[in-house]
Design a protein around this motif. Structure first.
Motif, PDB file in Angstrom:
ATOM      1  N   GLY A 160      66.970  31.740  86.234  1.00  0.00           N
ATOM      2  CA  GLY A 160      66.080  31.753  87.065  1.00  0.00           C
ATOM      3  C   GLY A 160      65.863  33.213  87.388  1.00  0.00           C
ATOM      4  N   LEU A 161      65.600  33.629  88.453  1.00  0.00           N
ATOM      5  CA  LEU A 161      65.251  35.372  88.602  1.00  0.00           C
ATOM      6  C   LEU A 161      66.290  36.114  88.180  1.00  0.00           C
ATOM      7  N   GLY A 173      65.906  36.489  84.562  1.00  0.00           N
ATOM      8  CA  GLY A 173      64.588  37.208  84.254  1.00  0.00           C
ATOM      9  C   GLY A 173      64.632  39.028  84.457  1.00  0.00           C
ATOM     10  N   MET A 174      65.756  39.178  85.605  1.00  0.00           N
ATOM     11  CA  MET A 174      65.738  40.590  85.684  1.00  0.00           C
ATOM     12  C   MET A 174      66.681  41.171  84.996  1.00  0.00           C
ATOM     13  N   ASN A 203      72.073  38.332  93.174  1.00  0.00           N
ATOM     14  CA  ASN A 203      71.172  37.521  93.166  1.00  0.00           C
ATOM     15  C   ASN A 203      71.491  36.006  93.408  1.00  0.00           C
ATOM     16  N   MET A 217      68.793  40.212  96.530  1.00  0.00           N
ATOM     17  CA  MET A 217      67.522  39.617  96.474  1.00  0.00           C
ATOM     18  C   MET A 217      67.500  39.054  97.828  1.00  0.00           C
ATOM     19  N   PRO A 224      61.099  38.080  96.316  1.00  0.00           N
ATOM     20  CA  PRO A 224      60.496  37.586  95.437  1.00  0.00           C
ATOM     21  C   PRO A 224      59.776  36.237  95.630  1.00  0.00           C
ATOM     22  N   GLY A 271      58.819  34.039  92.217  1.00  0.00           N
ATOM     23  CA  GLY A 271      58.811  33.893  91.250  1.00  0.00           C
ATOM     24  C   GLY A 271      58.995  32.468  90.517  1.00  0.00           C
ATOM     25  N   THR A 311      60.414  30.157  88.725  1.00  0.00           N
ATOM     26  CA  THR A 311      61.778  29.974  87.872  1.00  0.00           C
ATOM     27  C   THR A 311      61.551  28.587  87.444  1.00  0.00           C
ATOM     28  N   PRO A 340      59.362  35.727  86.238  1.00  0.00           N
ATOM     29  CA  PRO A 340      60.762  36.233  86.269  1.00  0.00           C
ATOM     30  C   PRO A 340      60.909  37.481  85.590  1.00  0.00           C
ATOM     31  N   VAL A 374      58.973  40.169  88.865  1.00  0.00           N
ATOM     32  CA  VAL A 374      60.337  40.351  89.513  1.00  0.00           C
ATOM     33  C   VAL A 374      61.301  41.371  88.714  1.00  0.00           C
ATOM     34  N   ASP A 391      55.566  39.411  95.705  1.00  0.00           N
ATOM     35  CA  ASP A 391      55.094  37.840  95.723  1.00  0.00           C
ATOM     36  C   ASP A 391      53.651  37.995  95.755  1.00  0.00           C
TER      37      ASP A 391
END
Lengths: 256, 226
Positions: free
Chosen positions: A20-21, A24-25, A93, A144, A189, A191, A193, A222, A226, A249
């Motif tokens: 997920g995010l 992504g980060m 997160n 987050m 965020p 995102g 996901t 993501p 994000v 967002d």
């Protein structure tokens, strides 16, 4: 992702980094030169995620970490510092599932305990574990959160409560740690996901509604959307930014 | 818990000096007040029983005011024990949810549930990071409840008070001093009896019916946003 490496030689620890995010980060931060450590409750998810980042030519590994365990968080921080020599950024997160919609007077006790454990106690434990190392590097922490905490949620009031609390906790930490040169910020965020994709497939109206209320007309990526915000907050570009919430967002929430 | 005769039936949940001041101020304003001291219950069932008893004494509930407990002494987060943290951050939010559960059956159209929290909810606070976070969580709870209950005519609100009022003058004054470069416009943090209780009276009045989920800041003119 091209251009200047904003996180060259930095080391970041990302909880919930296996998907997920979080992933992504981690990917975005790795693209910008950071060594990323994915703190994952389930290594069977985190190990392949770290391997995928490595396969792309970057430096990543996974440590098993259940954020509801202070010992696990301490061990993840210690492992990061022992292996890589430093810690520049802790991204919190991980979060428990908010569960189904509920009335405020019927917020499930177990669900509430899980949300508090993953979203607040884990920030407390993670912050305490990371503090001396972030002080040594003049690093930063990213939490987050969610715009639902600011708006209040008619469907997920317990989730919104802990997300609201995270924002003010980050502000308090920003004030306490500012003299040590440590910055603390939040990202709120939206995102796309895997989980949100699945929810949209199950309920096609959901994606339409989300996109309709988003001025930029799409759900966030993501990594590119994000992840870029996390890179910014962890980088020297944000050296004078602390205690803030960056809402990423597409313009859906404009109430800050 | 013994109620005092008055027109507005008010249930006050809390047990600190701020609660006592609000109680006195509401009596002055003519409220009938029953108080449930949070230290008198150790579990949600006991709270529900205490609330049920208090509401039976009141006859009905126009206004519920919950004053979550606040820590007295500042402790930097990295120096806090887990029990410090739980008491400052997790317990007040869990208590607020328990108050919602206990009071919801007694709330009807025209009534309101209000929380009293420190303004540090808005800006965070060194030494009180957990308490400030809890206060912000409770503000979000008030918004969520307002969205769910609005169609029934049940309102919520938050009264945000100065740190000196919530945490006491010794710990609160330094916090207030760091909030803004300007002096408090009214040159006082807000007296619970004469400044704050009247705002609660307003929140119980039909004149405030269009206001719900909102935070009213009554800190003598320090916070002025939005």
């Amino acid at each position: 992702m091209t251009g200047t490496l904003l996180l060259r030689d930095r080391v970041a620890l990302i909880t919930g980094g296996g998907s997920g995010l979080g992933l992504g980060m981690a990917t975005a931060m790795a693209h910008h030169g950071a060594v990323v450590v994915l703190a994952c409750r389930r290594p069977e998810t985190g190990e392949p995620a770290a391997a995928a980042i490595r396969d792309a030519g970057y430096d990543a590994r996974c440590v098993q970490c259940d954020v509801t365990s202070a010992e696990d968080l301490e061990a993840a921080v210690a492992s990061t510092v022992t292996t890589h020599g430093r810690l520049d950024c802790l991204v919190h997160n991980a979060v428990a599932s908010p569960g189904p919609p509920s009335l405020v007077e019927e917020v499930d006790h177990d669900r509430w305990d899980a949300l508090v454990a993953t979203s607040l106690r884990a920030v407390f434990d993670g912050a305490r574990a990371a503090y001396p190392h972030l002080r040594a590097t003049g690093g930063s922490m990213v939490v987050m959160t969610s715009a639902s905490g600011i708006e209040g949620s008619a469907s997920l009031p317990g989730y919104a409560m802990v997300k609201a609390a995270q924002r003010t906790l980050a502000k308090g930490l920003a004030v306490e740690w500012g003299p040590d040169g440590i910055r603390v910020n939040c990202i709120a965020p939206l995102g796309l996901t895997d989980a949100l994709s699945a929810a949209c497939r199950a309920n096609p109206v959901l994606e339409e509604r989300l996109v309709r209320r988003t001025p930029l007309g799409r759900l966030g990526d993501p990594i590119e959307d994000v992840g870029s915000a996390a890179v910014f907050l962890a980088s020297d570009l944000a050296r004078y930014v602390t205690g803030q919430t960056l809402v990423v967002d597409g313009g859906g929430f404009l109430g800050l | 818990m013994e109620p005092t005769v008055g027109e507005v039936r008010t249930l006050l949940v809390g047990d600190d000096s701020l609660t006592e001041g609000l109680h006195e101020g509401l009596i002055v304003r003519g409220h009938m007040v029953a108080t449930v001291a949070t230290r008198s219950f150790g579990n949600p069932e006991a709270l529900t029983a205490a609330v049920d008893t208090a509401v039976a004494l009141l006859g009905r509930t126009d206004l519920v005011v919950h004053v979550p407990r606040q820590p007295i002494d500042p402790v930097p987060l990295v120096d806090q024990t887990t029990s410090n943290w739980v008491a400052a951050c997790e317990a007040p939010m869990t208590e607020a949810l328990a108050v919602v559960r206990a009071c919801r059956p007694h709330l009807v159209g025209g009534s309101r549930l209000t929380w009293v929290v420190p303004t540090v909810a808005l800006g965070g606070a060194a030494g009180f990071a957990g308490a400030a976070a809890a206060a912000e969580g409770i503000r979000s709870l008030a918004k969520g409840a307002a969205r769910q209950w609005g169609s029934e005519g049940i309102g919520t609100a938050v009264l945000a008070v100065a740190p000196e009022v919530a945490f006491g003058p010794d710990a609160g004054a330094p916090l207030a001093a760091t909030t803004t470069l300007a002096d408090p416009a009214l040159a006082r943090p807000g007296n619970p009896i004469y400044d704050l209780a009247p705002i609660l009276s307003f929140l119980a009045d039909p004149a405030s019916a269009a206001l719900t989920g909102a935070t009213l800041v009554a800190d003598g003119g320090v916070w002025m946003s939005p």
